[in-house]
Design a protein around this motif. Structure first.
Motif, short mmCIF file in Angstrom:
data_model
loop_
_atom_site.label_atom_id
_atom_site.label_comp_id
_atom_site.label_asym_id
_atom_site.label_seq_id
_atom_site.Cartn_x
_atom_site.Cartn_y
_atom_site.Cartn_z
N UNK A 85 0.83 -1.21 0.00
CA UNK A 85 0.00 0.00 0.00
C UNK A 85 0.87 1.26 0.00
N UNK A 86 1.95 1.26 0.77
CA UNK A 86 2.86 2.40 0.79
C UNK A 86 3.54 2.59 -0.56
N UNK A 87 3.84 1.51 -1.23
CA UNK A 87 4.42 1.58 -2.57
C UNK A 87 3.46 2.27 -3.54
N UNK A 88 2.20 1.88 -3.49
CA UNK A 88 1.21 2.46 -4.39
C UNK A 88 0.99 3.96 -4.08
N UNK A 89 0.98 4.32 -2.81
CA UNK A 89 0.83 5.72 -2.43
C UNK A 89 2.00 6.55 -2.93
N UNK A 90 3.22 6.04 -2.76
CA UNK A 90 4.41 6.76 -3.22
C UNK A 90 4.40 6.90 -4.74
N UNK A 91 3.93 5.87 -5.42
CA UNK A 91 3.85 5.93 -6.88
C UNK A 91 2.90 7.02 -7.34
N UNK A 132 11.54 5.23 6.26
CA UNK A 132 11.07 4.21 5.32
C UNK A 132 11.29 4.64 3.87
N UNK A 133 12.42 5.34 3.64
CA UNK A 133 12.74 5.80 2.28
C UNK A 133 14.18 5.45 1.94
N UNK A 134 14.67 4.34 2.45
CA UNK A 134 16.03 3.92 2.15
C UNK A 134 17.05 4.91 2.71
#
Length: 294
Positions: free
Chosen positions: A23-29, A92-94
């Motif tokens: 879900x966090x991946x989709x939000x960031x995208x 949570x951003x590397x």
């Protein structure tokens, strides 16, 4: 060896974590796409500002312009520097925040008089634990939410005022430049004073075949255009840093999801082995009991 119940519990927990990271991946995208569109929409205006600045510089003496102020002779140890450090509000951003903070820290160690302005709470938290590197301007620390032009205007107007009044000799921006969808790099750029290399003259500029007249004067026009150009540089850095943050978060969440899938696969194999061993043990006990009755 873990029991089947413990393994099932771990698999369930990791699968729930996978839903969060996905879900966090989709939000960031989604945020990254919006940031790119916003940057593309603002580019024509700020490109035009750059062309106007080139025209003005062709009609004036750069050394006499207060936004350039090349005649300031200050010993390196006495230069009063301002640093606008752009990070994220959360992790949570590397290595996104770490790269910016380390680059800024290296630069701050080389100078004595520093004032720090922050866009993003991560950077502020990092340097609040290192007060020897510079004074934090508590009134000008902002969230790194979606970049807005009004925020760039507010910060730019303040640092311009401090620069023109002599409280700051140089102003820098520390941010993350997004090279492409796979690579980004933390950089430091000078915001004030303006320098000639910010306005490169191309062959097309020399062959336009017309001259520009400024009223009431080129210097008066520069006093109006230069602040907007500074705001444009800052806003562009904010948008690019925001896009780099979302790209870094997408990469981090994708890696987390892939790792979780690999862990689930290994746990599933372990679960099947434990289950098979349990079945084999039960069958052995049944056969042994049957043989005992005979």
């Amino acid at each position: 060896m873990d029991s089947m119940r413990e393994i099932r519990s771990r698999i369930t927990s990791i699968q729930k974590t996978m839903k969060i990271t996905n879900a966090m991946y989709l939000m960031a995208s989604s945020r990254l796409k919006r940031a790119r569109v916003r940057l593309q929409q603002t580019e024509p205006y700020f490109n035009k500002l750059q062309y106007v600045m080139i025209d003005i510089l062709n009609h004036t003496d750069e050394g006499k312009q207060r936004y350039f102020a090349t005649d300031r002779e200050i010993p390196p140890d006495e230069v009063r520097n301002g640093y606008i450090i752009i990070t994220s509000d959360k992790g949570l951003a590397g290595s996104y925040n770490l790269n910016v903070n380390r680059l800024a820290e290296e630069a701050l160690k080389k100078t004595r008089h520093n004032r720090l302005f922050f866009i993003g709470y991560t950077g502020r938290k990092y340097f609040s634990k290192r007060p020897q590197l510079g004074e934090i301007d508590q009134e000008h620390c902002y969230s790194a939410a979606d970049p807005e032009i009004w925020l760039a205007r507010r910060i730019a107007e303040y640092v311009i005022g401090e620069y023109l009044s002599g409280n700051l000799d140089k102003v820098h921006i520390v941010y993350t430049r997004m090279i492409n969808s796979l690579n980004s790099q933390a950089e430091i750029i000078q915001l004030l004073p303006l320098t000639q290399h910010m306005f490169p003259v191309t062959p097309a500029d020399d062959l336009r075949g017309y001259s520009t007249e400024f009223a009431p004067s080129a210097t008066a026009v520069l006093d109006k255009v230069a602040p907007n150009f500074v705001k444009g540089i800052l806003y562009g850095a904010m948008v690019e840093a925001f896009a780099a943050e979302q790209n870094a978060r997408m990469t981090a969440m994708q890696n987390a999801t892939d790792n979780a899938e690999e862990i689930v696969r290994k746990l599933s194999l372990q679960y099947n082995r434990v289950r098979q061993a349990a079945i084999t043990t039960e069958l052995t006990e049944v056969v042994a009991g049957a043989n005992a009755q005979e």
